[in-house]
Design an enzyme around this catalytic site. Structure first.
Site, PDB file in Angstrom:
ATOM      1  N   GLU A 257      45.297 -17.293  29.786  1.00 17.65           N
ATOM      2  CA  GLU A 257      46.641 -17.176  29.216  1.00 17.65           C
ATOM      3  C   GLU A 257      47.616 -18.102  29.929  1.00 17.65           C
ATOM      4  O   GLU A 257      48.556 -18.612  29.325  1.00 17.65           O
ATOM      5  CB  GLU A 257      47.125 -15.730  29.301  1.00 17.65           C
ATOM      6  CG  GLU A 257      48.394 -15.478  28.488  1.00 17.65           C
ATOM      7  CD  GLU A 257      48.686 -14.008  28.294  1.00 17.65           C
ATOM      8  OE1 GLU A 257      48.125 -13.406  27.368  1.00 17.65           O
ATOM      9  OE2 GLU A 257      49.468 -13.461  29.095  1.00 17.65           O
TER      10      GLU A 257
ATOM     11  N   HIS B  50      19.391 -11.895  35.007  1.00 18.34           N
ATOM     12  CA  HIS B  50      18.488 -11.426  33.961  1.00 18.34           C
ATOM     13  C   HIS B  50      19.148 -11.555  32.587  1.00 18.34           C
ATOM     14  O   HIS B  50      18.648 -11.004  31.607  1.00 18.34           O
ATOM     15  CB  HIS B  50      18.087  -9.980  34.235  1.00 18.34           C
ATOM     16  CG  HIS B  50      17.337  -9.808  35.512  1.00 18.34           C
ATOM     17  ND1 HIS B  50      15.955  -9.873  35.580  1.00 18.34           N
ATOM     18  CD2 HIS B  50      17.763  -9.629  36.784  1.00 18.34           C
ATOM     19  CE1 HIS B  50      15.566  -9.700  36.841  1.00 18.34           C
ATOM     20  NE2 HIS B  50      16.648  -9.559  37.591  1.00 18.34           N
TER      21      HIS B  50
ATOM     22  N   LYS C  36      51.119 -12.317  17.445  1.00 19.24           N
ATOM     23  CA  LYS C  36      51.856 -11.092  17.134  1.00 19.24           C
ATOM     24  C   LYS C  36      52.634 -11.243  15.832  1.00 19.24           C
ATOM     25  O   LYS C  36      52.692 -10.324  15.005  1.00 19.24           O
ATOM     26  CB  LYS C  36      52.807 -10.751  18.281  1.00 19.24           C
ATOM     27  CG  LYS C  36      52.109 -10.316  19.562  1.00 19.24           C
ATOM     28  CD  LYS C  36      53.130 -10.034  20.645  1.00 19.24           C
ATOM     29  CE  LYS C  36      52.459  -9.627  21.949  1.00 19.24           C
ATOM     30  NZ  LYS C  36      53.456  -9.380  23.025  1.00 19.24           N
TER      31      LYS C  36
END
EC number: 5.3.1.9
Length: 528
Positions: free
Chosen positions: A322, A351, A455
């Site tokens: 950000e 793994h 937003k």
């Protein structure tokens, strides 16, 4: 390089601080002395810019805000006596509140003690508290902590189900600077509904962490909430863990917040040194610049070899991406900067995706986080003379060597143990490294226009949903294309289709008839 040359490079570039017992090894990054020389002017500019920031310069021009998270752990640095006093007063209030909760002076109306915390926040208001709780909360903590960190109804239900009857002894902490963040507001309204359904008064069990005078602050006052703590406008969400945002829940969990702040303050002192080789944050920023050619061309893989640091990569993901993910530089030029961050923990990752790291696309550099102390107390042998901790250490060293053998670069950070002081130091280290790197590539690390754009786009979708519902409630079934035309939104036909599909799936009054394989054949009607 030969083994002897690698050892000498390690010695040449090893950073160590004896007070924190902190090591930083960038010897497996491939830069040379000529590169370091070319970067020196950039770093001198970055050091000066950081000094101006800490002195109170406006660093977020979008909102005309200072950026002062460094003052939280050293109030004397704040530019005015009023700010210094506010920081100290807030810290004292947090400590006093936690003490009263722990002692039972502050308790739920129907019980003798609070048993749980429900923290409601999004982004930095959730990631920081989650990381610190996972890393440092004692096993015998007086309260258990839970999070609403999304706006997922099923997620809300899961947390509320886990709380069960203990909802009546749950302290709800709502974190939002403005009080208008939709995800946080939704979580608050959902838990208020759960309280009301059980006949529990919400206010006596609610705490607000918000801006003074914000909408949330006014709600908390009007409804008689148990407490309110300030969220200062000069503290950004992704750098808010050492403010009331993170310190409140940490103190309630029994974490030593004084040590957390002390560790950050010590690291701040180390990372203020205006000399590249003697500044660990600058050495990190140098390595990031080298790895990605100053353009974020390689991803950052965070590999902490300790279960308690599992969430560190998620925390850094927001802090770094950000802060650095920007379309334009400070001159307005399109640069598309950023560094992608991902990771889990060692040795689990060995793994999972280390196979690709070693032999796949060389589009990353790794950061190993090593913790020297295996556990509190002795360890049993799992093989003659070998403990589980020896295996973990060996796997880290082996993976580092295996990556280097195949031309993959890495950084190694070593701390003595995972405690409050060391976690505070790690938070401060990366906060400073982000700021320095941003200066190197000439971007603003302290605003987030892309987040705001998302937003706004979400708000437009919800506004369109209201229009669709109003249209259908008039009673006439309509095809999707007809709905788009009636609303004057022909370019939004795909969005209209997805809104209708979501409403229909959730029994929200919309019925869709027609061939689901052919969305344009669907007809929507309103079911009363």
């Amino acid at each position: 390089m030969t083994a002897q040359q690698l050892w000498q490079r390690y010695l040449d570039w090893l950073y160590y601080d004896p007070t924190l017992e902190f090591y930083l090894d960038i010897s497996r990054m491939g830069f040379d002395d000529a590169f370091v020389t070319t970067m020196q002017p950039k770093f001198q500019h970055a050091f000066a810019a950081m000094a101006e920031l800490e002195a109170g310069a406006i660093a977020n021009p979008d909102e005309q805000r200072m950026v002062g998270h460094y003052w939280l752990r050293d109030p004397e640095l704040a530019p005015t006596p009023e700010l210094q006093a506010k920081i100290r007063d807030t810290l004292a209030a947090i400590q006093d509140f936690a003490l009263k909760v722990h002692s039972g002076v502050l308790r739920p109306p129907t019980g003798s003690r609070f048993t749980d915390i429900l923290s409601i926040g999004i982004g930095g208001s959730a990631l920081g508290p989650q990381f610190v709780a996972e890393a440092l909360a004692p096993d015998d903590a007086l309260l258990n902590i839970h999070f609403f960190d999304n706006t997922d109804p099923a997620g809300f239900d899961r947390v509320l189900a886990r709380l069960g009857d203990r909802l009546a002894s749950t302290l709800v902490v709502v974190i939002s600077k403005s009080g208008g963040t939709p995800e946080t507001r939704n979580g608050m309204l959902e838990v208020q509904a759960a309280f009301a359904e059980r006949g529990i008064a919400f206010g006596p069990q609610a705490v607000a962490v918000t801006g003074v005078g914000s909408h949330l602050d006014q709600v908390a006052i009007a409804e008689g909430w148990l407490a309110r703590f300030p969220m200062e406008d000069w503290v950004g969400g992704r750098t808010s863990e050492l403010s009331a945002v993170g310190l409140l829940s940490a103190a309630l969990l029994g974490i030593d917040i004084t040590a957390l702040l002390n560790g950050a303050r010590q690291m701040d002192t180390l990372t203020r040194v205006p000399e590249l080789r003697r500044n660990p944050a600058a050495l990190l920023a140098l390595s990031w610049y080298w790895a990605g050619n100053g353009q974020g061309q390689k991803d950052m893989v965070i590999l902490p070899y300790k279960d308690s640091l599992l969430l560190f990569s998620r925390y850094l993901q927001q802090l770094i991406m950000e802060s650095l993910g920007k379309e334009r530089d400070l001159l307005g030029k399109v640069v598309h900067q950023g560094i992608a961050v991902y990771g889990n923990k060692g040795s689990t990752d060995q793994h999972a995706y280390v196979q690709q790291l070693r032999e796949g696309i060389a589009n990353f550099f790794a950061t190993f986080i090593e913790v020297l102390e295996d556990r509190n107390g002795p360890s049993p042998a799992v093989e003659p003379g070998i403990t589980s901790g020896d295996y973990l250490s060996g796997l880290l060293q082996g993976t580092r060597a295996a990556l280097y053998e195949n031309g993959r670069e890495s950084i190694t950070i070593t701390v003595p143990r995972v405690d409050a002081e060391q976690v505070g130091a790690l938070i401060a280290l990366y906060e400073r490294a982000v700021g320095l790197y941003a200066s190197l590539v000439n971007i603003n690390a302290y605003h987030q226009p892309g987040v705001e754009a998302g937003k706004k786009a979400a708000a437009s979708v919800l506004a369109l949903q209201r229009q669709i519902v109003e249209l259908l409630q008039r009673g006439q079934p309509l095809a999707i294309a007809a709905i788009a035309e009636a609303l004057g939104q022909t370019e939004q036909v795909e969005t209209i289709y997805k809104i209708l599909r979501h409403l229909a799936a959730n029994g929200r009054g919309v019925k869709l008839t027609g061939d689901r394989h052919d969305p344009l054949s669907l007809v929507a009607s309103w079911q009363t």
